[in-house]
Design a protein around this motif. Structure first.
Motif, PDB file in Angstrom:
ATOM      1  N   LYS A 103      17.131  27.150 -12.879  1.00 59.72           N
ATOM      2  CA  LYS A 103      18.397  27.884 -12.839  1.00 59.72           C
ATOM      3  C   LYS A 103      19.528  26.902 -13.123  1.00 59.72           C
ATOM      4  O   LYS A 103      19.472  25.729 -12.726  1.00 59.72           O
ATOM      5  N   ALA A 104      20.545  27.390 -13.805  1.00 58.57           N
ATOM      6  CA  ALA A 104      21.699  26.542 -14.133  1.00 58.57           C
ATOM      7  C   ALA A 104      22.461  26.175 -12.858  1.00 58.57           C
ATOM      8  O   ALA A 104      22.547  26.956 -11.908  1.00 58.57           O
ATOM      9  N   THR A 105      23.016  24.982 -12.864  1.00 58.61           N
ATOM     10  CA  THR A 105      23.761  24.490 -11.696  1.00 58.61           C
ATOM     11  C   THR A 105      25.265  24.480 -11.933  1.00 58.61           C
ATOM     12  O   THR A 105      26.009  23.885 -11.154  1.00 58.61           O
ATOM     13  N   ALA A 106      25.712  25.146 -12.992  1.00 59.36           N
ATOM     14  CA  ALA A 106      27.146  25.094 -13.321  1.00 59.36           C
ATOM     15  C   ALA A 106      28.000  25.661 -12.190  1.00 59.36           C
ATOM     16  O   ALA A 106      29.049  25.096 -11.848  1.00 59.36           O
ATOM     17  N   ASP A 107      27.564  26.782 -11.602  1.00 67.98           N
ATOM     18  CA  ASP A 107      28.350  27.382 -10.518  1.00 67.98           C
ATOM     19  C   ASP A 107      28.419  26.455  -9.315  1.00 67.98           C
ATOM     20  O   ASP A 107      29.475  26.313  -8.686  1.00 67.98           O
ATOM     21  N   LEU A 108      27.289  25.827  -8.984  1.00 73.75           N
ATOM     22  CA  LEU A 108      27.275  24.919  -7.845  1.00 73.75           C
ATOM     23  C   LEU A 108      28.153  23.700  -8.117  1.00 73.75           C
ATOM     24  O   LEU A 108      28.915  23.257  -7.245  1.00 73.75           O
ATOM     25  N   VAL A 109      28.070  23.158  -9.338  1.00 69.14           N
ATOM     26  CA  VAL A 109      28.904  22.006  -9.688  1.00 69.14           C
ATOM     27  C   VAL A 109      30.383  22.385  -9.634  1.00 69.14           C
ATOM     28  O   VAL A 109      31.224  21.604  -9.159  1.00 69.14           O
ATOM     29  N   ALA A 110      30.715  23.599 -10.109  1.00 64.33           N
ATOM     30  CA  ALA A 110      32.107  24.051 -10.047  1.00 64.33           C
ATOM     31  C   ALA A 110      32.570  24.198  -8.605  1.00 64.33           C
ATOM     32  O   ALA A 110      33.703  23.837  -8.257  1.00 64.33           O
ATOM     33  N   THR A 111      31.683  24.729  -7.751  1.00 64.04           N
ATOM     34  CA  THR A 111      32.030  24.864  -6.333  1.00 64.04           C
ATOM     35  C   THR A 111      32.281  23.503  -5.703  1.00 64.04           C
ATOM     36  O   THR A 111      33.242  23.317  -4.944  1.00 64.04           O
ATOM     37  N   LEU A 112      31.406  22.551  -6.012  1.00 64.50           N
ATOM     38  CA  LEU A 112      31.606  21.201  -5.486  1.00 64.50           C
ATOM     39  C   LEU A 112      32.905  20.587  -6.008  1.00 64.50           C
ATOM     40  O   LEU A 112      33.593  19.859  -5.277  1.00 64.50           O
ATOM     41  N   GLY A 113      33.234  20.875  -7.262  1.00 64.04           N
ATOM     42  CA  GLY A 113      34.499  20.375  -7.800  1.00 64.04           C
ATOM     43  C   GLY A 113      35.695  20.949  -7.061  1.00 64.04           C
ATOM     44  O   GLY A 113      36.650  20.232  -6.748  1.00 64.04           O
ATOM     45  N   ARG A 114      35.634  22.256  -6.769  1.00 65.72           N
ATOM     46  CA  ARG A 114      36.739  22.866  -6.010  1.00 65.72           C
ATOM     47  C   ARG A 114      36.832  22.282  -4.610  1.00 65.72           C
ATOM     48  O   ARG A 114      37.934  22.025  -4.104  1.00 65.72           O
ATOM     49  N   ILE A 115      35.685  22.075  -3.985  1.00 62.78           N
ATOM     50  CA  ILE A 115      35.682  21.477  -2.645  1.00 62.78           C
ATOM     51  C   ILE A 115      36.261  20.068  -2.700  1.00 62.78           C
ATOM     52  O   ILE A 115      37.050  19.665  -1.829  1.00 62.78           O
ATOM     53  N   ARG A 116      35.887  19.316  -3.733  1.00 59.08           N
ATOM     54  CA  ARG A 116      36.385  17.954  -3.867  1.00 59.08           C
ATOM     55  C   ARG A 116      37.905  17.922  -4.009  1.00 59.08           C
ATOM     56  O   ARG A 116      38.586  17.148  -3.312  1.00 59.08           O
ATOM     57  N   TRP A 117      38.434  18.776  -4.886  1.00 60.22           N
ATOM     58  CA  TRP A 117      39.888  18.796  -5.054  1.00 60.22           C
ATOM     59  C   TRP A 117      40.594  19.310  -3.813  1.00 60.22           C
ATOM     60  O   TRP A 117      41.702  18.859  -3.470  1.00 60.22           O
ATOM     61  N   LEU A 118      39.967  20.293  -3.137  1.00 63.94           N
ATOM     62  CA  LEU A 118      40.561  20.787  -1.893  1.00 63.94           C
ATOM     63  C   LEU A 118      40.617  19.682  -0.843  1.00 63.94           C
ATOM     64  O   LEU A 118      41.624  19.521  -0.143  1.00 63.94           O
ATOM     65  N   MET A 119      39.539  18.906  -0.747  1.00 63.57           N
ATOM     66  CA  MET A 119      39.529  17.814   0.229  1.00 63.57           C
ATOM     67  C   MET A 119      40.543  16.745  -0.132  1.00 63.57           C
ATOM     68  O   MET A 119      41.196  16.168   0.751  1.00 63.57           O
ATOM     69  N   ILE A 120      40.709  16.473  -1.427  1.00 64.15           N
ATOM     70  CA  ILE A 120      41.718  15.499  -1.844  1.00 64.15           C
ATOM     71  C   ILE A 120      43.115  15.992  -1.472  1.00 64.15           C
ATOM     72  O   ILE A 120      43.949  15.235  -0.959  1.00 64.15           O
TER      73      ILE A 120
END
Length: 295
Positions: free
Chosen positions: A154-171
């Motif tokens: 299964k593609a991981t694009a959605d999970l990677v995008a979610t992690l990116g949003r979490i990363r920017w939110l934490m920053i």
């Protein structure tokens, strides 16, 4: 650099370091948790698909209805399924694979097998494989079960995008927390430095003609009490030294007043009229005696 600037720089740098380390650890924990949940969900899907495989004698049948599982037969962002026999023979390939194949786990692999792969459509994805035994169509018969391997990707694009949003939110949260901490630290350090400012103002207001003044700022932080005590002790020593100097000067003036008056009166009497040399000599001897007393 002032003490205030040093305190602010040090505390802000320390706070930023703590926030950075805490953010990295928290992001790593969240990332690992999300990846584990993603892999576990794929393994659970693969296990449910393994239950669709039946074995009758030595024949294995797979009953997969792609109408009920459109994710394996859609053109946009599909998922991929492939089932192998233990010897590597392919039993089932999902339509989404087209002419491609999923790479089966290596013979020495441990199950469940998880790896990151490139999907047939070029997207990055996650591949899981589990080993299972099909359901026996005739449980009463003595049939040797044949092991199967169910692989899903299964593609991981959605999970990677979610992690990116979490990363920017934490920053963003970390920067906001750092800004708020800097403001609170500035106010706290400024409030803590007020006794020093008061001390500096009191010292600057001391007058050189009033050495009896002492520094009294009321309740002080424990770190400033020894400083104020030493300053008051220094002022007391200076006052005592000046008092001794004044007393010495007064004593000298008192001791010199009488011989100077005698010296002057002798000289005035000697010059008041003409005298013979013997009289002048006697007056000079008297002046020399007075001078000896002054020395």
């Amino acid at each position: 650099m002032s003490l205030r600037a040093r305190l602010l720089t040090g505390t802000i740098a320390g706070t930023a370091t703590v926030l950075l380390c805490a953010g990295i650890v928290l992001y790593w924990v969240i990332r690992e948790r999300l990846w584990n949940e993603f892999d576990q969900a794929l393994c659970a899907r693969a296990s449910s698909l393994a239950s669709l495989v039946e074995q009758e004698d030595d024949d294995i049948e797979v009953d997969v209805d792609y109408r009920a599982m459109p994710e394996f037969d859609q053109a946009e962002r599909p998922e991929y399924l492939q089932i192998w026999l233990g010897d590597g023979t392919t039993l089932v390939r999902s339509p989404s694979l087209g002419a491609g194949n999923l790479a089966p786990p290596p013979p020495e692999a441990r199950y469940p097998f998880v790896s990151s792969v490139g999907l047939p459509d070029g997207r990055p994805g996650r591949f899981v494989a589990i080993a299972a035994f099909p359901r026996l169509d005739s449980p009463g018969k003595r049939v040797q079960p044949r092991r199967i391997v169910v692989g899903m990707a299964k593609a991981t694009a959605d999970l990677v995008a979610t992690l990116g949003r979490i990363r920017w939110l934490m920053i963003a949260v970390a920067l906001a927390a750092l800004g708020l901490s800097a403001g609170l630290l500035f106010a706290t350090v400024g409030r803590g430095m007020r006794p020093l400012d008061r001390l500096a103002g009191t010292i600057g207001g001391l007058r050189p003609d009033d050495l009896s003044s002492r520094i009294d700022l009321g309740p002080l932080p424990g770190e400033l009490v020894p400083v104020v005590d030493q300053m008051n002790s220094l002022l007391a020593r200076i006052e005592a030294a000046v008092q001794r100097e004044k007393a010495f000067t007064a004593d000298v003036a008192h001791e010199l007043r009488t011989p100077l008056a005698g010296l002057r009166s002798t000289l005035e009497v000697s010059l008041s009229r003409e005298r013979d040399s013997q009289a002048y000599r006697a007056d000079l001897s008297e002046c020399l005696k007075i001078n000896g007393q002054m020395q």
